[in-house]
Design an enzyme around this catalytic site. Sequence first.
Site, PDB file in Angstrom:
ATOM      1  N   HIS A 351      10.587  -4.158   3.850  1.00 39.37           N
ATOM      2  CA  HIS A 351       9.105  -4.080   4.307  1.00 39.37           C
ATOM      3  C   HIS A 351       8.863  -3.900   5.930  1.00 39.37           C
ATOM      4  CE1 HIS A 351       5.056  -4.497   3.447  1.00 39.37           C
ATOM      5  NE2 HIS A 351       4.939  -5.266   2.638  1.00 39.37           N
ATOM      6  N   TYR A 465      -4.159 -15.698   1.982  1.00 37.37           N
ATOM      7  CA  TYR A 465      -3.715 -14.440   2.596  1.00 37.37           C
ATOM      8  C   TYR A 465      -4.053 -13.195   1.530  1.00 37.37           C
ATOM      9  CZ  TYR A 465      -0.792 -11.102   5.351  1.00 37.37           C
ATOM     10  OH  TYR A 465      -0.314  -9.974   5.973  1.00 37.37           O
ATOM     11  N   SER A 467      -3.606  -9.085   1.932  1.00 33.77           N
ATOM     12  CA  SER A 467      -3.438  -8.009   2.622  1.00 33.77           C
ATOM     13  C   SER A 467      -4.278  -6.876   2.550  1.00 33.77           C
ATOM     14  CB  SER A 467      -2.114  -7.365   2.763  1.00 33.77           C
ATOM     15  OG  SER A 467      -1.864  -7.032   1.181  1.00 33.77           O
ATOM     16  N   THR A 478      -1.351  -3.732   8.800  1.00 34.71           N
ATOM     17  CA  THR A 478      -2.224  -4.435   7.844  1.00 34.71           C
ATOM     18  C   THR A 478      -3.147  -5.373   8.707  1.00 34.71           C
ATOM     19  OG1 THR A 478      -0.553  -5.802   7.475  1.00 34.71           O
ATOM     20  CG2 THR A 478      -0.731  -4.184   5.760  1.00 34.71           C
TER      21      THR A 478
END
Length: 637
Positions: A351, A465, A467, A478
């Site tokens: 990532h 959360y 994104s 993001t």
Amino acid sequence: APRGRRGYGSGEYLHRSIVPTMHYQKSLPRLPVPKLEDTIRRYLNAQKPLLNDEQFRKTEDLAHQFEKGVGRQLHEQLVAQDNQNKHTSYITGPWFDMYLKAREPVVLNFNAFMCFNPDPKSEYNDQLIRATNMTVSAVRFMKTLRAGYLEPEVFHLNPQKSDTKLFKKFIRFVPSSLSWFGAYMVNAYPLDMSQYFRLFNSTRLPKLNRDELYTDEKAKHLLVLRNGNFYVFDVVDKDGNMVKPSEIQAHLKYILSDNSPAPSFPLGYLSSENRDTWALLRKNLLDNGNEEALKKVDSALFCLSLDDFSVKDLVHLSHTMLHGDGANRWYDKSFNLIITKDGTAGINFEHSWGDGVAVLRFQNEIFKDSTEEPAVSPQSQPASVDSSRAVQRLDFKLNDALKAGITKAKQNFDSTVGTLTLDMIQFQKGGKDFLKQKKVSPDAVAQLAFQMAFLRQYNQTVATYESCSTAAFKHGRTETIRPASIHTKKCSEAFVKEPSKYSTEELQKMIVECSEYHGRLTKEAAMGQGFDRHLFGLRYLALSKGTALPDFYQDQAYARLNHNILSTSTLSSPAVQLGGFGPVVSDGFGIGYGVHNDWIGCNISSYPARNVKEFLQCINKSLEDIFNILQGKKIGS
């Protein structure tokens, strides 16, 4: 039938875009640094549902002191620094650092997966055929991207006007420095494509304290993993042309029929280790005569992992794509293309280098190409080439310390994976079509259901959360949407604790309120007007000075807001059947979800601190209740 002109001229490319791939890159707008007062206001709005009155007062005081004092100075420095670095965004450096300095293993903590739909023609879902076709399509994507022929990534709000040949022929003559404005005039938003080059020939190298991203675009070979063994062969020739599909098929067939035993010490486990541990072991590998072999792994076009088993069900599929067995993956590669014995395919990606949008574009293109214009068919004969010469099996020289390191890595991997639960639901009573008809945001409803479910199960509202891509800006990454709000809390409490107290109309009104508020948060985040990245950038700046961290950041409430118990992400595409990721905290849920036209899917992970099965039942109940209320029915008991 497959096209005959493969490998000749245009057969090397997916398509030839009228507009060059990077045409808009120069003129993309810059990611804005929000106003400090907006950030503090948004931060406090996100804190409100998580704190009692006394805690909130304390956090509010700290926030206002920060806004007037040290925060103001940091903000002015951040803005000044940003003005001196107009080629990038203020979040780029800190965000790379955040990922690359993290010492936890990448597998389960950072890597995510997305799983392809099966080929609509079932006989093409054969492991060899699909591996060949997807590899060919991936090479074509790489060549199309590097030639500048890949269609630029554009978000069209009015495709009738902007997604046309006429517009493309016009815009390609508008200079790069102005092209974005031309697209903007017809309501089209070009997206940042700066991450795309890291898709290929790239890896994350473990280093002490901070890893490095490495790319070698000159390398021409593919890395194939099977049974824990490493193989390489060239997929591009010395002139940069793709090797014939029938030869790629022959080489893959050779690998699939190789009956070499699995290695006693599979190297793949090392890429699942703590990053500092792995960095030291890698140094040992290099000092022990494995430099050549590791360079082949690191520089390979990508990693193709061929698994020797078939997929039993969707839960088994998720485990396979999220972590697999540890021996047949190289988690540091920008992505692993995984294909199981029954031809099920997915991608597991690292990532730090990029976000879901770049990987999704790649998946969409190679799914479309490999299913609509497959290079080989089930009837195709592999070329009669000597694969034993073309394919090299990598041999690693291991000393006792390395063997011990691999054994330990395997133990750690097995015990961590052993504590992970994955499960999913498909809610079949409706989806996007129904929700839009009722004029509520599908994403808001899914997020509201998660809040309601957690309240029902654990009787609390926790840090959440979601994104949101900021790729509409140069070097955007993001931003966080904070789905837990005073609105979702009020609505959840009404539904879960005392539904009989309210009329159906009142409950409908609450859902609409949540939807409108969530819509606003989403729009703000996409425009770079969230608060999380801004506060992160200010904190990064404060830490870089080596002075004491401002009190604002030492507030327990700040820590709690960033301990995301509900971590959520959604992506939908015709190429992908499901995606998912691990929890980001030990007492959290990792929630991958998709709201489809007539159903809603959730794929959820957790560790033993949380119960996924029960959470999914609570989500199902919440969705049923919301759908009933929107239909004007009563809540089912």
